[in-house]
Design a protein around this motif. Structure first.
Motif, PDB file in Angstrom:
ATOM      1  N   SER A 175       0.782  -1.232   0.000  1.00 30.12           N
ATOM      2  CA  SER A 175       0.000   0.000   0.000  1.00 30.12           C
ATOM      3  C   SER A 175       0.813   1.281   0.000  1.00 30.12           C
ATOM      4  N   ILE A 176       2.112   1.187   0.242  1.00 30.99           N
ATOM      5  CA  ILE A 176       3.008   2.325  -0.002  1.00 30.99           C
ATOM      6  C   ILE A 176       3.581   2.223  -1.411  1.00 30.99           C
ATOM      7  N   ARG A 177       4.003   1.021  -1.780  1.00 32.36           N
ATOM      8  CA  ARG A 177       4.793   0.860  -2.995  1.00 32.36           C
ATOM      9  C   ARG A 177       3.963   0.915  -4.277  1.00 32.36           C
ATOM     10  N   VAL A 178       2.733   0.419  -4.258  1.00 28.11           N
ATOM     11  CA  VAL A 178       1.890   0.507  -5.459  1.00 28.11           C
ATOM     12  C   VAL A 178       1.606   1.965  -5.826  1.00 28.11           C
ATOM     13  N   PRO A 179       1.081   2.793  -4.899  1.00 33.29           N
ATOM     14  CA  PRO A 179       0.852   4.193  -5.284  1.00 33.29           C
ATOM     15  C   PRO A 179       2.131   4.959  -5.571  1.00 33.29           C
ATOM     16  N   ALA A 180       3.226   4.610  -4.904  1.00 36.78           N
ATOM     17  CA  ALA A 180       4.498   5.261  -5.233  1.00 36.78           C
ATOM     18  C   ALA A 180       4.888   4.948  -6.674  1.00 36.78           C
ATOM     19  N   SER A 181       4.711   3.701  -7.090  1.00 35.13           N
ATOM     20  CA  SER A 181       5.023   3.316  -8.466  1.00 35.13           C
ATOM     21  C   SER A 181       4.167   4.071  -9.459  1.00 35.13           C
ATOM     22  N   PHE A 182       2.873   4.154  -9.214  1.00 40.20           N
ATOM     23  CA  PHE A 182       1.947   4.806 -10.138  1.00 40.20           C
ATOM     24  C   PHE A 182       2.121   6.326 -10.171  1.00 40.20           C
ATOM     25  N   CYS A 183       2.639   6.899  -9.090  1.00 40.56           N
ATOM     26  CA  CYS A 183       2.723   8.362  -8.992  1.00 40.56           C
ATOM     27  C   CYS A 183       4.163   8.877  -9.070  1.00 40.56           C
ATOM     28  N   GLY A 184       5.104   8.032  -9.471  1.00 41.20           N
ATOM     29  CA  GLY A 184       6.469   8.495  -9.696  1.00 41.20           C
ATOM     30  C   GLY A 184       7.204   8.896  -8.433  1.00 41.20           C
ATOM     31  N   LEU A 185       7.017   8.145  -7.349  1.00 40.54           N
ATOM     32  CA  LEU A 185       7.611   8.498  -6.066  1.00 40.54           C
ATOM     33  C   LEU A 185       8.527   7.395  -5.555  1.00 40.54           C
ATOM     34  N   VAL A 186       9.302   7.751  -4.547  1.00 45.74           N
ATOM     35  CA  VAL A 186      10.038   6.788  -3.742  1.00 45.74           C
ATOM     36  C   VAL A 186       9.146   6.389  -2.577  1.00 45.74           C
ATOM     37  N   GLY A 187       8.990   5.095  -2.363  1.00 49.68           N
ATOM     38  CA  GLY A 187       8.208   4.613  -1.234  1.00 49.68           C
ATOM     39  C   GLY A 187       8.986   3.523  -0.529  1.00 49.68           C
ATOM     40  N   ILE A 188       9.055   3.611   0.788  1.00 55.38           N
ATOM     41  CA  ILE A 188       9.827   2.638   1.572  1.00 55.38           C
ATOM     42  C   ILE A 188       8.900   1.828   2.462  1.00 55.38           C
ATOM     43  N   ARG A 189       8.993   0.509   2.327  1.00 55.80           N
ATOM     44  CA  ARG A 189       8.402  -0.412   3.290  1.00 55.80           C
ATOM     45  C   ARG A 189       9.533  -0.845   4.216  1.00 55.80           C
ATOM     46  N   PRO A 190       9.591  -0.301   5.439  1.00 57.00           N
ATOM     47  CA  PRO A 190      10.691  -0.669   6.329  1.00 57.00           C
ATOM     48  C   PRO A 190      10.528  -2.093   6.859  1.00 57.00           C
ATOM     49  N   THR A 191      11.580  -2.604   7.463  1.00 59.12           N
ATOM     50  CA  THR A 191      11.475  -3.840   8.230  1.00 59.12           C
ATOM     51  C   THR A 191      10.341  -3.692   9.240  1.00 59.12           C
ATOM     52  N   VAL A 192       9.481  -4.697   9.340  1.00 66.26           N
ATOM     53  CA  VAL A 192       8.367  -4.622  10.282  1.00 66.26           C
ATOM     54  C   VAL A 192       8.907  -4.422  11.695  1.00 66.26           C
ATOM     55  N   GLY A 193       8.416  -3.395  12.374  1.00 68.55           N
ATOM     56  CA  GLY A 193       8.882  -3.051  13.700  1.00 68.55           C
ATOM     57  C   GLY A 193       9.887  -1.916  13.732  1.00 68.55           C
ATOM     58  N   ALA A 194      10.434  -1.568  12.582  1.00 64.68           N
ATOM     59  CA  ALA A 194      11.365  -0.427  12.559  1.00 64.68           C
ATOM     60  C   ALA A 194      10.649   0.862  12.913  1.00 64.68           C
ATOM     61  N   VAL A 195       9.380   0.955  12.535  1.00 59.17           N
ATOM     62  CA  VAL A 195       8.560   2.130  12.818  1.00 59.17           C
ATOM     63  C   VAL A 195       7.344   1.670  13.617  1.00 59.17           C
ATOM     64  N   SER A 196       7.034   2.367  14.674  1.00 57.46           N
ATOM     65  CA  SER A 196       5.932   1.975  15.541  1.00 57.46           C
ATOM     66  C   SER A 196       4.592   1.985  14.812  1.00 57.46           C
ATOM     67  N   ARG A 197       3.760   0.974  15.103  1.00 58.70           N
ATOM     68  CA  ARG A 197       2.393   0.911  14.583  1.00 58.70           C
ATOM     69  C   ARG A 197       1.371   1.407  15.606  1.00 58.70           C
ATOM     70  N   HIS A 198       1.811   1.850  16.777  1.00 59.38           N
ATOM     71  CA  HIS A 198       0.876   2.285  17.820  1.00 59.38           C
ATOM     72  C   HIS A 198       0.036   3.466  17.321  1.00 59.38           C
ATOM     73  N   GLY A 199      -1.276   3.332  17.419  1.00 65.61           N
ATOM     74  CA  GLY A 199      -2.174   4.383  16.963  1.00 65.61           C
ATOM     75  C   GLY A 199      -2.565   4.268  15.508  1.00 65.61           C
ATOM     76  N   ILE A 200      -2.221   3.159  14.868  1.00 65.70           N
ATOM     77  CA  ILE A 200      -2.545   2.933  13.460  1.00 65.70           C
ATOM     78  C   ILE A 200      -3.500   1.751  13.360  1.00 65.70           C
ATOM     79  N   VAL A 201      -4.564   1.892  12.596  1.00 67.99           N
ATOM     80  CA  VAL A 201      -5.513   0.796  12.433  1.00 67.99           C
ATOM     81  C   VAL A 201      -4.860  -0.300  11.610  1.00 67.99           C
ATOM     82  N   SER A 202      -4.871  -1.495  12.160  1.00 68.50           N
ATOM     83  CA  SER A 202      -4.162  -2.631  11.578  1.00 68.50           C
ATOM     84  C   SER A 202      -5.001  -3.323  10.516  1.00 68.50           C
ATOM     85  N   LEU A 203      -4.311  -4.119   9.681  1.00 65.34           N
ATOM     86  CA  LEU A 203      -4.983  -4.962   8.693  1.00 65.34           C
ATOM     87  C   LEU A 203      -4.500  -6.415   8.834  1.00 65.34           C
TER      88      LEU A 203
END
Length: 502
Positions: A175-203
């Motif tokens: 969900s970061i990388r698909v829109p980054a690809s379509f919109c000409g951007l750099v998008g990073i999916r970090p290692t899971v846990g590198a960035v806190s998920r607290h306060g984010i609705v999970s999937l």
């Protein structure tokens, strides 16, 4: 003078230091850009009413608050923002206003960033496309008849159209990388846990991760450095924080490709009936550019990949529980996604959402749940074995095997959205390669590889082993130097021309 909306994070910080512009002026300029363009894009769903006063407070501080001092940022609608509606793209939750920020928002504010507003996303992030019950259609700034990709659709469209300097999305399946690809951007999916998920609705909790979307590798790295930290509210951050190997900014030096062995997964580059040969051509040119900078390219295979990806598709078994846990923690009025689906308060084209809502409240009651997680371990081993066997620095392949599709094709059910009665987990009709990193829980970065003859961006994805985020950034930075510059989107060019002639 360069318009502040076109400038990089480094450029804006230098202009603040010199006194050339104030934070208030830059934020006001971005808000003007949102007013001028977002009626067409539909990328921003809620503005921060205090953005200008927060900018004025930074100017009054007379010193840099942090590494993102005065940088205007947009945030995806599934990330809690105190005092600003956070609806997860759902019309059923549009009145939910959190009392506290998600951890990632807290650290952004602490670093000096200005949150301009929240961005559009499909209901509960369950689509590859940028439409939702809350906000309707988001448009691609390169061609407004086309999809910007999902589920971080609004963040990508806003950053590509220079409505913000950078943005934050989340990535469960791509969900970061698909829109980054379509919109000409750099998008990073970090290692899971590198960035806190607290306060984010999970999937899918074990796959979820926030990450940056930006117009350059350097800008994405600047955000990631701020976002990466241990958070006691998210225990998964402890391991990555301990294993962190230097800052992302320190990786921004030329030469990483000269000692790199890149595994090209040819099966993911092939042109099938649903794929676009123009995308394959752009990727081949990008790979040649990497070779010219010294990379050694090795064609590799990932045995049984298709079956492993199908077997580790966890949404139908697990997402209801993970969404509901997030809603309970957020204190929303509705606590079960099944109730939202039963009430009809969702976009009917999102064919996966009813499947999730019909899933078990407790995945452990599903006899296939444990087997699916065993397959995840096998998928990780298959990918890691390729690195060991071929002594690889990264894998490479197109992020998505098509350029941004027309909305008419999405609406007609060419892909899985719009096919409510025909959804199947056996094989997605959407030709993305992003599920590999997501379902293996490995880090990945996508960067603009070039454009099709029609001017549509194409993304090149680099996948690494867990905790190898900084190496991926180094490789992406060196690759970026070898590739064509990112073109200005057509919507932005039209706006510039109007301003010039007015």
């Amino acid at each position: 003078m360069l318009d502040p909306c076109e400038d990089s994070i480094t450029g804006l910080r230098a202009r603040y230091r010199s006194g050339e512009v104030s934070v208030h002026e830059v934020v006001a300029r971005h808000l003007d850009r949102i007013e001028a363009l977002d009626g067409t894009l539909n990328a921003v769903v809620t503005l921060n009413p205090h953005a200008l006063s927060e900018a004025a407070a930074l100017d009054a501080s007379r010193s840099e608050v942090g590494p993102l001092h005065g940088i205007p940022v947009v945030v995806k609608d599934n990330i809690a923002t105190a005092g600003i509606a956070t609806a997860v793209g759902s019309v059923a939750l549009c009145k939910h206003v959190p009392d506290t920020d998600a951890t990632v928002v807290t650290v952004l504010r602490r670093s000096g960033a200005i949150i301009l507003g929240k961005t559009a996303m499909p209901d509960f992030a369950v689509s590859w496309h940028g439409h939702s019950s809350r906000s309707g259609y988001t448009r691609n700034p390169y061609d407004v008849s086309r999809d910007p990709g999902g589920s971080s659709s609004g963040t990508a469209a806003a950053v590509a159209a220079n409505l913000a300097a950078a943005g934050i999305g989340t990535d469960t399946g791509g969900s970061i990388r698909v829109p980054a690809s379509f919109c000409g951007l750099v998008g990073i999916r970090p290692t899971v846990g590198a960035v806190s998920r607290h306060g984010i609705v999970s999937l899918v909790r074990e796959q979820d991760t926030p990450g940056p979307l930006a117009r350059s590798v350097a800008d994405a790295a600047a955000l990631l450095d701020v976002m990466t930290a241990w958070d006691p509210h998210d225990p998964s951050t402890a391991g990555p924080a301990h294993a962190r190997r230097g800052s992302a900014a320190a990786a921004l030096v030329p030469g990483a490709l000269s000692s790199a062995r890149i595994g090209v997964v040819r099966a993911l580059c092939a042109t099938g009936p649903a794929d676009d040969p123009a995308v394959a051509d752009v990727i081949e040119q990008a790979l040649a550019a990497m070779r010219a900078r010294g990379a050694e390219l090795v064609d590799i295979d990932l045995p049984g990949l298709g079956a492993l990806l199908r077997g580790t598709f966890h949404y139908p078994r697990q997402s209801r529980r993970d969404i509901n846990r997030s809603l309970a923690l957020a204190g929303t009025a509705i606590r079960d996604v099944a109730d939202i689906v039963a009430s009809g308060q969702f976009l009917p084209a999102l064919a996966l959402l009813p499947v999730i809502a019909a899933g078990p409240e407790d995945p452990s009651t599903d006899p296939g749940h444990g087997a699916a997680w065993e397959l995840r371990t096998r998928l990780q081993h298959v990918v890691a074995a390729a690195f060991a066997e071929h002594r690889l620095s990264a894998l490479a392949y197109p992020t998505v095997r098509i350029a941004a599709p027309r909305w008419a094709n999405v609406d007609n059910g060419v892909f899985e959205d719009g096919a409510l009665d025909t959804w199947t987990s056996d094989e997605s009709t959407f030709p993305t390669n992003t599920l590999i990193a997501a379902q293996a829980a490995f880090p990945a970065i996508t960067l603009p590889a070039g454009q099709t003859s029609g001017g549509l961006p194409v993304g090149l994805e680099l996948l690494g082993l867990p905790h190898d985020d900084t190496r991926l950034i180094a490789l992406a930075f060196d690759t970026e130097r070898a590739l064509p510059p990112r073109p200005i989107p057509g919507l932005v060019l039209s706006s510039i021309n109007r301003e010039t002639t007015s």
